[in-house]
Design a protein around this motif. Structure first.
Motif, mmCIF file in Angstrom:
data_model
loop_
_atom_site.group_PDB
_atom_site.id
_atom_site.type_symbol
_atom_site.label_atom_id
_atom_site.label_comp_id
_atom_site.label_asym_id
_atom_site.label_seq_id
_atom_site.Cartn_x
_atom_site.Cartn_y
_atom_site.Cartn_z
ATOM 1 N N LEU A 1 1.753 -3.764 5.788
ATOM 2 C CA LEU A 1 3.188 -3.641 6.030
ATOM 3 C C LEU A 1 3.597 -4.288 7.351
ATOM 4 N N GLU B 1 -0.681 1.006 5.755
ATOM 5 C CA GLU B 1 0.437 0.628 6.628
ATOM 6 C C GLU B 1 -0.002 -0.349 7.723
ATOM 7 N N MET C 1 10.207 3.673 2.471
ATOM 8 C CA MET C 1 8.872 3.775 1.874
ATOM 9 C C MET C 1 8.956 4.242 0.424
ATOM 10 N N LYS D 1 12.920 5.258 7.574
ATOM 11 C CA LYS D 1 11.604 4.768 7.187
ATOM 12 C C LYS D 1 11.090 5.498 5.946
ATOM 13 N N ILE E 1 11.161 -2.896 5.779
ATOM 14 C CA ILE E 1 9.722 -2.909 5.528
ATOM 15 C C ILE E 1 9.385 -4.080 4.617
ATOM 16 N N HIS F 1 6.318 -5.691 2.436
ATOM 17 C CA HIS F 1 4.980 -5.488 1.888
ATOM 18 C C HIS F 1 4.318 -6.859 1.816
#
Length: 372
Positions: free
Chosen positions: A239, A235, A288, A284, A263, A265
């Protein structure tokens, strides 16, 4: 089959059901059900929540399948009696009722037959569907929203629970993107043939000159990850996590706090968002999970591409233009791969897409057998 005697029609359907039952292996299912019931009765099972949910979910799927087959078998037996009663009493209403039940049973047995083809490693999973507007401006955004409604209506017709994770609304009309889950066993196996570009041709409601407009939207379908499936993500380095305020159409606020989560990546550029929960932490966690699903799907695609290269396989990806929806100057929906076509565009856009989905599943299995 239309000219056959009702008894012969029932006999033919019963033979098809027997073939389906043999492929499903109901005896083995019964053994599994007994084992899973024993596990679910163990108080210690719920010490591991993830495993407990996996056990109960699998038990539910197996029981539902066995009950479905047994129920259809009983209805076939009852149908023979209903036809005999209609003939003895020369009752047109009873005959019509029997004909309707015969057609319904033919449809349900056909669906079970297609289910036997859903034997891929992730076909039994729930699905995450993502829709993005592509070329076509405001018409494409409107088209993306029409597709979202089509799939949600399809799920509703089947009684499949859905959960919309995120919707990004366009300024004038429609949506830029949306992601939602179809929370039913075999949702991924059923819907994965929908992956690709969907093309709409119509007279644009946003063009004051009433010109014909072609617009595009992309549909992506990935399996919901199991807890046992996991890709390690750092993370701190991989991220970028942004929080923002959820909003509705036209910028209308639906939340007074910055609870929505986006988010990114960084190594792959994959972006996921969730804004359906009030809690930032919940959003979140959901985002994820969506990212894990997309990364696993990407990993499988890369592994398959490597195998195809080793084999010298030149077959292109299924994820290209796959269906055309024409509303003007004529009415037609046609799948460019399977050839499935209908002129009832309003029914399709209202979620009646089972014929297309069944044709896709048969087409994909045929291709996989050829490739294998």
């Amino acid at each position: 089959m239309a000219d056959m005697d009702p008894a012969e029609k029932i006999k033919e359907l019963a033979a098809t059901l027997a073939s389906v039952s043999a492929v499903l292996d109901l005896e083995a299912m019964g053994t599994q059900i007994a084992e899973l019931r024993e596990q679910s009765a163990d108080p210690e099972l719920w010490a591991d929540q993830d495993n407990a949910q996996k056990v109960t979910r699998r038990l539910s799927v197996l029981e539902s399948t066995v009950n479905k087959v047994n129920g259809i078998s009983q209805r076939l037996d009852d149908l023979g009696v209903l036809f005999e009663l209609a003939e003895i009493e020369d009752d047109a209403d009873t005959k019509d009722e029997a004909d309707r039940e015969l057609e319904q049973l033919r449809k349900e047995i056909g669906e079970l037959e297609v289910r036997t083809l859903l034997n891929g490693p992730h076909d039994e999973s729930e699905a995450i569907v993502t829709i993005n507007s592509q070329a076509g401006g405001v018409d494409a955004a409107d088209w993306a929203q029409m597709l979202q409604r089509m799939y949600l209506r399809w799920a509703e017709r089947h009684g499949y629970p859905t959960e919309v994770y995120e919707t990004s609304y366009a300024e004038e009309a429609g949506i830029k993107s949306t992601s939602f889950a179809v929370k039913s066993a075999f949702a991924y196996g059923t819907l994965r043939g929908e992956h690709g570009t969907h093309r709409l041709v119509r007279i644009s409601p946003f063009d004051n000159q009433n010109r014909r407009q072609t617009s595009f939207a992309g549909v992506d379908v990935v399996p919901m990850v199991e807890k046992s499936d996991h890709i390690d993500i750092d993370e701190k380095t991989e991220l970028r996590i942004d929080v923002y305020r959820s909003s509705g159409p036209g910028g209308q606020g639906v939340n007074t706090t910055d609870s929505a989560v986006r988010i990114t990546h960084l190594p792959t550029g994959i972006v996921v968002s969730c804004q359906n929960e009030r809690s930032q932490l919940q959003n979140k966690a959901t985002a994820m999970s969506m990212l894990q699903s997309k990364l696993l799907a990407r990993k499988r695609e890369e592994e398959q591409a490597a195998l195809d290269e080793i084999r010298g396989d030149s077959v292109s990806s299924w994820g290209t233009q796959m269906r055309n929806y024409v509303l003007q100057p004529y009415q037609s929906v046609k799948d460019v791969r399977t050839g499935m076509e209908t002129g009832n565009t309003s029914a399709v856009l209202d979620g009646e897409i089972d014929d297309f989905i069944d044709a896709e599943i048969r087409w994909m299995r045929s291709r996989e057998r050829q490739d294998g």
